[in-house]
Design a protein around this motif. Structure first.
Motif, PDB file in Angstrom:
ATOM      1  N   PRO A  42      11.673   2.032  -8.319  1.00 27.86           N
ATOM      2  CA  PRO A  42      12.208   3.042  -7.595  1.00 27.86           C
ATOM      3  C   PRO A  42      12.266   2.975  -6.312  1.00 27.86           C
ATOM      4  O   PRO A  42      11.163   2.316  -5.624  1.00 27.86           O
ATOM      5  CB  PRO A  42      11.335   4.190  -8.394  1.00 27.86           C
ATOM      6  CG  PRO A  42      10.291   3.470  -8.711  1.00 27.86           C
ATOM      7  CD  PRO A  42      10.531   2.235  -8.990  1.00 27.86           C
ATOM      8  N   ASP A  43      12.957   3.928  -5.562  1.00 28.17           N
ATOM      9  CA  ASP A  43      12.850   3.787  -4.298  1.00 28.17           C
ATOM     10  C   ASP A  43      11.517   4.487  -3.796  1.00 28.17           C
ATOM     11  O   ASP A  43      10.990   5.369  -4.161  1.00 28.17           O
ATOM     12  CB  ASP A  43      13.877   4.992  -3.731  1.00 28.17           C
ATOM     13  CG  ASP A  43      14.185   4.855  -2.184  1.00 28.17           C
ATOM     14  OD1 ASP A  43      13.415   5.001  -1.305  1.00 28.17           O
ATOM     15  OD2 ASP A  43      15.323   4.653  -1.767  1.00 28.17           O
TER      16      ASP A  43
ATOM     17  N   LEU B  48       2.806  -2.192 -11.995  1.00 32.37           N
ATOM     18  CA  LEU B  48       2.367  -2.871 -10.977  1.00 32.37           C
ATOM     19  C   LEU B  48       2.589  -2.370  -9.518  1.00 32.37           C
ATOM     20  O   LEU B  48       3.776  -2.044  -9.243  1.00 32.37           O
ATOM     21  CB  LEU B  48       2.919  -4.223 -10.997  1.00 32.37           C
ATOM     22  CG  LEU B  48       2.684  -5.394  -9.995  1.00 32.37           C
ATOM     23  CD1 LEU B  48       1.101  -5.836 -10.331  1.00 32.37           C
ATOM     24  CD2 LEU B  48       3.416  -6.534 -10.069  1.00 32.37           C
ATOM     25  N   VAL B  49       1.573  -1.994  -8.947  1.00 33.30           N
ATOM     26  CA  VAL B  49       1.513  -1.169  -7.437  1.00 33.30           C
ATOM     27  C   VAL B  49       1.310  -1.957  -6.556  1.00 33.30           C
ATOM     28  O   VAL B  49      -0.112  -2.585  -6.661  1.00 33.30           O
ATOM     29  CB  VAL B  49       0.981   0.280  -7.921  1.00 33.30           C
ATOM     30  CG1 VAL B  49       1.111   0.813  -6.567  1.00 33.30           C
ATOM     31  CG2 VAL B  49       1.203   0.926  -8.928  1.00 33.30           C
ATOM     32  N   GLN B  50       1.874  -2.107  -5.644  1.00 31.18           N
ATOM     33  CA  GLN B  50       1.437  -3.084  -4.381  1.00 31.18           C
ATOM     34  C   GLN B  50       0.498  -2.205  -3.441  1.00 31.18           C
ATOM     35  O   GLN B  50       0.081  -1.198  -3.563  1.00 31.18           O
ATOM     36  CB  GLN B  50       2.696  -3.248  -3.756  1.00 31.18           C
ATOM     37  CG  GLN B  50       3.571  -4.271  -4.565  1.00 31.18           C
ATOM     38  CD  GLN B  50       3.140  -5.522  -4.925  1.00 31.18           C
ATOM     39  OE1 GLN B  50       2.430  -6.122  -4.112  1.00 31.18           O
ATOM     40  NE2 GLN B  50       3.336  -5.794  -6.410  1.00 31.18           N
ATOM     41  N   PRO B  51      -0.130  -3.285  -2.867  1.00 34.53           N
ATOM     42  CA  PRO B  51      -1.478  -2.579  -1.830  1.00 34.53           C
ATOM     43  C   PRO B  51      -1.033  -1.302  -1.075  1.00 34.53           C
ATOM     44  O   PRO B  51       0.271  -1.429  -0.511  1.00 34.53           O
ATOM     45  CB  PRO B  51      -1.666  -3.605  -0.991  1.00 34.53           C
ATOM     46  CG  PRO B  51      -1.347  -4.893  -1.883  1.00 34.53           C
ATOM     47  CD  PRO B  51      -0.282  -4.537  -2.588  1.00 34.53           C
TER      48      PRO B  51
ATOM     49  N   ASN C 268       9.375  -4.701  -3.981  1.00 31.71           N
ATOM     50  CA  ASN C 268       9.179  -3.309  -4.110  1.00 31.71           C
ATOM     51  C   ASN C 268       7.966  -2.848  -4.249  1.00 31.71           C
ATOM     52  O   ASN C 268       7.232  -3.531  -4.873  1.00 31.71           O
ATOM     53  CB  ASN C 268      10.212  -2.818  -5.031  1.00 31.71           C
ATOM     54  CG  ASN C 268      10.640  -1.156  -5.009  1.00 31.71           C
ATOM     55  OD1 ASN C 268      10.825  -0.877  -4.081  1.00 31.71           O
ATOM     56  ND2 ASN C 268      10.292  -0.391  -6.056  1.00 31.71           N
ATOM     57  N   TRP C 269       7.449  -1.642  -3.994  1.00 36.33           N
ATOM     58  CA  TRP C 269       6.232  -1.072  -3.948  1.00 36.33           C
ATOM     59  C   TRP C 269       5.563  -0.996  -5.513  1.00 36.33           C
ATOM     60  O   TRP C 269       4.576  -1.020  -5.684  1.00 36.33           O
ATOM     61  CB  TRP C 269       6.142   0.273  -3.185  1.00 36.33           C
ATOM     62  CG  TRP C 269       6.676   1.199  -4.098  1.00 36.33           C
ATOM     63  CD1 TRP C 269       8.131   1.750  -3.933  1.00 36.33           C
ATOM     64  CD2 TRP C 269       6.017   2.418  -4.770  1.00 36.33           C
ATOM     65  NE1 TRP C 269       8.337   2.658  -4.738  1.00 36.33           N
ATOM     66  CE2 TRP C 269       7.162   3.255  -5.403  1.00 36.33           C
ATOM     67  CE3 TRP C 269       4.837   2.484  -5.216  1.00 36.33           C
ATOM     68  CZ2 TRP C 269       6.874   4.210  -6.249  1.00 36.33           C
ATOM     69  CZ3 TRP C 269       4.661   3.439  -6.104  1.00 36.33           C
ATOM     70  CH2 TRP C 269       5.412   4.394  -6.654  1.00 36.33           C
TER      71      TRP C 269
ATOM     72  N   PRO D 178       8.665   2.564   3.741  1.00 32.95           N
ATOM     73  CA  PRO D 178       9.587   1.449   3.439  1.00 32.95           C
ATOM     74  C   PRO D 178       8.696   0.396   3.081  1.00 32.95           C
ATOM     75  O   PRO D 178       7.490   0.044   3.435  1.00 32.95           O
ATOM     76  CB  PRO D 178      10.069   1.251   4.672  1.00 32.95           C
ATOM     77  CG  PRO D 178       9.973   2.302   5.521  1.00 32.95           C
ATOM     78  CD  PRO D 178       8.594   3.013   5.302  1.00 32.95           C
ATOM     79  N   ASN D 179       9.272  -0.461   2.140  1.00 34.74           N
ATOM     80  CA  ASN D 179       8.663  -1.782   1.895  1.00 34.74           C
ATOM     81  C   ASN D 179       8.322  -2.795   3.023  1.00 34.74           C
ATOM     82  O   ASN D 179       9.350  -2.726   3.696  1.00 34.74           O
ATOM     83  CB  ASN D 179       9.221  -2.466   0.518  1.00 34.74           C
ATOM     84  CG  ASN D 179       9.548  -1.467  -0.714  1.00 34.74           C
ATOM     85  OD1 ASN D 179       8.517  -0.972  -1.071  1.00 34.74           O
ATOM     86  ND2 ASN D 179      10.529  -1.574  -1.336  1.00 34.74           N
ATOM     87  N   PRO D 180       7.406  -3.351   3.049  1.00 30.49           N
ATOM     88  CA  PRO D 180       7.276  -4.244   4.299  1.00 30.49           C
ATOM     89  C   PRO D 180       8.196  -5.584   4.081  1.00 30.49           C
ATOM     90  O   PRO D 180       8.421  -6.075   2.716  1.00 30.49           O
ATOM     91  CB  PRO D 180       5.857  -4.798   4.084  1.00 30.49           C
ATOM     92  CG  PRO D 180       5.501  -4.588   2.803  1.00 30.49           C
ATOM     93  CD  PRO D 180       6.149  -3.194   2.300  1.00 30.49           C
ATOM     94  N   THR D 181       8.540  -6.279   5.134  1.00 29.90           N
ATOM     95  CA  THR D 181       9.455  -7.180   4.929  1.00 29.90           C
ATOM     96  C   THR D 181       8.815  -8.613   4.980  1.00 29.90           C
ATOM     97  O   THR D 181       9.276  -9.613   4.373  1.00 29.90           O
ATOM     98  CB  THR D 181      10.344  -7.315   5.964  1.00 29.90           C
ATOM     99  OG1 THR D 181       9.743  -7.641   7.484  1.00 29.90           O
ATOM    100  CG2 THR D 181      11.302  -6.236   6.084  1.00 29.90           C
TER     101      THR D 181
END
Length: 278
Positions: A15-16, A67-70, A36-37, A24-27
Motif C-alpha cells: 500500500p501507499d 514485512l515492515v521496513q525500518p 515499499n515500506w 515517502p519511501n526512501p530512494t
C-alpha cells in the motif's frame, strides 16, 4: 487431506505509505530490503483483496504475513469483535493502544488483543532493521467483550527447538495452560527445526489445522513440501484426526541460528471452509 497453498497464490499488498501515516519511501536506504515500506501477504480476503472463495479457514478470518521496513508502521486505527494474535518473526514490533499500553516485542514474542467493544492502536517498527510478523484475526466465541491487551515475551529458542511449543489455547479449556489464552476454541503452536530434525503434533478428532512455513523449508508427513511463505490446509473427511509430523528440509540463517520455522493453528473442523478457487 493436506492441500498446499503455495506462496504464489497469496495476495501481495504494497500500500501507499500515506494510507497509514508514513512519509515517502526512501530512494536509497541500504537498511531497507523492499522498495515499499510494507509488503503484506494475505492468506484470506482482506482490505483490497476480496475473494468469496477464500474468506476464512474455520475461525481464522485474517492471516497477514507483514514485512515492515525500518522507521515505518501502521498509524492509529481501530478494531472490534476480533481476537488478534501477532507473532513476531524478526525485528522489534512496538504497540501502543487506547488502553494505555505501550511496549516493544522481538522474535518469538506474541502481542494479543481482545478487540471486543472496540480498541484503537498503532504498530510500528522503530528499529533500524526490517520487522516481520504474522498477524492473525480469530473470530471470537462471542461479541461485545471488554477490550484487553496482553503479551508473551519470547524466551530462549530452546523452548521451540525441534519440538512444538504450545503458545495459544482456549481460555475455557482447563486441560491446558499456555502463555496466551483466547476467547475461542483455537490452539497455536510454533517450532524451529534444525536441518533434518522433526516435530510431531496430534490433531484431535473433529479438528482441522492451518500450517505456515515461516522460514526455511519443511516436509509434512513425508508427503508435501513447503517452502518459505507456503501454507497447508489439513483436514479429514471423517473428522478422525491424526498425526502431523514436519521435518526441516532446508534452513536459513535467523536470529535463532540456522533453522526452518513453522506455525500451526488447530481448531474445530468447519467443513467447506477450505479455499475453493483451485
Amino acid at each position: 487431506m493436506m492441500r498446499v497453498i503455495p506462496s504464489g497464490r497469496l495476495f501481495v499488498s504494497e500500500p501507499d505509505p500515506k494510507w497509514f501515516g508514513n512519509g515517502p519511501n526512501p530512494t536509497n536506504d541500504s537498511s531497507w530490503t523492499n522498495q515499499n515500506w510494507l509488503k503484506s501477504r494475505f492468506h484470506f480476503s482482506f482490505a483490497e483483496y476480496s475473494n468469496p472463495k477464500n474468506t476464512d479457514f474455520g475461525v481464522l478470518r485474517v492471516m497477514n504475513d507483514d514485512l515492515v521496513q525500518p522507521h515505518r508502521g501502521f498509524g492509529t486505527h481501530g478494531h472490534s469483535n476480533m481476537e488478534i494474535v501477532t507473532y513476531i518473526v524478526s525485528g522489534q514490533l512496538t504497540h501502543k493502544d487506547s488502553m494505555g499500553t505501550e511496549e516493544s516485542l522481538g522474535r518469538g514474542s506474541i502481542q494479543f488483543m481482545t478487540a471486543g467493544k472496540g480498541v484503537r492502536h498503532s504498530e510500528f517498527n522503530h528499529g533500524d532493521i526490517p520487522l516481520r510478523f504474522i498477524q492473525t484475526w480469530i473470530v471470537p466465541a462471542q461479541h461485545g467483550l471488554t477490550p484487553k491487551y496482553g503479551s508473551y515475551v519470547g524466551g530462549s529458542p530452546e523452548t521451540r527447538k525441534n519440538q512444538f511449543q504450545h503458545l495459544v489455547s482456549n481460555v475455557m479449556d482447563t486441560s491446558s495452560s499456555t502463555p496466551v489464552e483466547r476467547n475461542q476454541d483455537v490452539d497455536m503452536y510454533a517450532t524451529e527445526l534444525e536441518l533434518g530434525s522433526k516435530a510431531a503434533l496430534h490433531i484431535g478428532e473433529g479438528r482441522q489445522a492451518y500450517l505456515l512455513c515461516i522460514e526455511g523449508e519443511i516436509s509434512v508427513n513425508n508427503e508435501k513440501q513447503l517452502a518459505k511463505h507456503d501454507a497447508c490446509e489439513i483436514t479429514t473427511a471423517d473428522g478422525a484426526g491424526g498425526e502431523l509430523e514436519i521435518t526441516g528440509t532446508a534452513v536459513e540463517h535467523t536470529e535463532s541460528g540456522d533453522v526452518a520455522h513453522a506455525l500451526v493453528f488447530v481448531m474445530k473442523a468447519v467443513p467447506g471452509s477450505e479455499r475453493s478457487d483451485f
